[in-house]
Design an enzyme around this catalytic site. Structure first.
Site, PDB file in Angstrom:
ATOM      1  CD  GLU A   1      -2.172   2.030   1.591  1.00  0.00           C
ATOM      2  OE1 GLU A   1      -1.015   2.809   0.646  1.00  0.00           O
ATOM      3  OE2 GLU A   1      -2.400   2.477   2.576  1.00  0.00           O
TER       4      GLU A   1
ATOM      5  CD  GLU B   1       3.971   8.257   2.987  1.00  0.00           C
ATOM      6  OE1 GLU B   1       3.654   9.046   3.615  1.00  0.00           O
ATOM      7  OE2 GLU B   1       3.437   8.059   1.635  1.00  0.00           O
TER       8      GLU B   1
END
Length: 379
Positions: free
Chosen positions: A156, A165
């Site tokens: 995920e 990120e």
């Protein structure tokens, strides 16, 4: 030209950590695990992983039923492929996806986690009597040595507006190093969408609010409010009624073939038509991921299709179709919300008015986990 930047001081610093190290039950290579855990980290990586040692982040993710149910459904959808196979969970966090895979019949699951949450993940695995199938190794996936190839990679990895990120490169690293030919990657495909939006309520609450506060004229703060509203992306929930046009595709990613270098800079031109008379307050970004097998070379990517066809196809999906996790405004909200790039001032657009320009999303040179966004817009 309307530049915006994603940086570590914005609300975007809220999402989670991952990457790691693992070692199958057959090898018991504790030295490799220790070496992975002790490998030196860049300062931005250290801060990133440290943030994911906090239980609050994992609570928010697991309580997001849209997210968690989609992953569980995808695992069960591919159970015949997972059963009896070796799985690698890149950035396992609490280990919930690893447990799902083990319960679906996986022979061995390498649960890889770089944050201190790896300690709790081990305890969770043991508490569920799965320590004979799931091995949690604390370290970055880039630092671990695993001799065996794997049949399935699950992760995920998605951040706000999909790419914040920059965890995807770690998944691609694992793919290139360990995935067997014909192996399964979950999710398999990801698409970042964007569209102009209107949101008068939000603008009035953040900007016009200062014109009259308890009968006090505080309009001197309006320019400052506009500056702060527009200089950083906002993470919030909007509805389908806020979207002014059909969305366009910023980037489509096939996780079986995509290269990490492609993330350094993504530029997309767009041309859309407003569906109504309304003020445009900025642009919204969202994404969807699909849990499918390897691509068919003859299949078209969403970037080759009319957005209306993509949405119609999604709404026609049956029980045999791949599971899709969507963060679109018209779908049930998720903890990712939507990412909004607000203008300093709204611009009135007419129905059918053309809105065109380009958007560039690039990794920050100072910290590749952060993003710079440059938006060009003409009406």
């Amino acid at each position: 030209m309307l530049p915006s930047h994603l940086n570590g001081h914005s609300p975007l610093a809220r999402r989670r950590p991952r990457l790691s190290a693992a070692s199958p039950p057959a090898t018991g290579d504790s030295d490799a695990a220790a070496a992975a855990a002790d490998a030196p980290l860049a300062e931005h990586d250290r801060i990133y992983f440290q943030s994911y040692s906090h239980i609050g982040i994992h609570e928010a993710m697991i309580k997001d039923r849209v997210r968690t149910d989609a992953y569980r459904s995808a695992i069960m959808h591919h159970q015949k492929f997972i059963e009896g196979k070796v799985v690698m969970d890149v950035g396992c966090g609490t280990g919930i996806l690893s447990v799902f895979c083990a319960r679906a019949g996986a022979k061995c699951v390498y649960a890889v986690e770089a944050s201190e949450m790896a300690t709790q993940a081990r305890e969770i695995v043991k508490a569920n009597n799965l320590d004979d199938k799931v091995v949690v190794v604390h370290g970055r996936v880039e630092d671990v040595e695993v001799e065996d190839k794997v049949d399935v990679i699950i992760s995920e990895w998605m951040g706000y507006m999909l790419l914040y990120e920059s965890m995807l490169p770690s998944v691609l690293f694992a793919r290139d190093k360990w995935l067997k030919p014909g192996g399964l990657i979950l999710p398999s495909h990801a698409t970042l969408f964007m569209a102009p939006i209107t949101n008068s309520e939000r603008y009035e609450g953040s900007v016009d609010f200062w014109s009259d506060v308890y009968g006090i004229n505080m309009s001197a703060l309006v320019p400052l409010a506009k500056k702060f509203t527009s200089e950083e992306p906002s993470i919030e929930i909007i509805g389908g009624e806020n979207v002014l046009s059909w969305p366009f595709v910023v980037k489509h990613i096939d996780c079986y073939t995509f290269k990490a270098e492609e993330l350094k800079s993504i530029t997309t031109k767009y041309k859309v038509s407003s569906m109504m008379l309304a003020p445009i307050h900025g642009f919204g970004l969202w994404f969807e991921v699909e849990f499918n097998g390897p691509s068919n070379p003859t299949d078209k990517s969403p970037s080759d299709l009319n957005p209306l066809d993509v949405i119609r196809t999604k709404r026609r999906r049956g029980s045999e179709d791949p599971v899709v996790l969507s963060t679109a405004p018209e779908d049930e909200p998720t903890h990712w919300h939507q990412t909004i790039l607000y203008f300093p001032d709204p611009i009135e657009v007419k129905q059918d008015q053309i809105i065109e320009g380009s958007v560039k999303v690039s990794q920050s040179e100072e910290n590749p986990r952060f993003l710079n966004i440059q938006l060009d817009c003409t009406m």
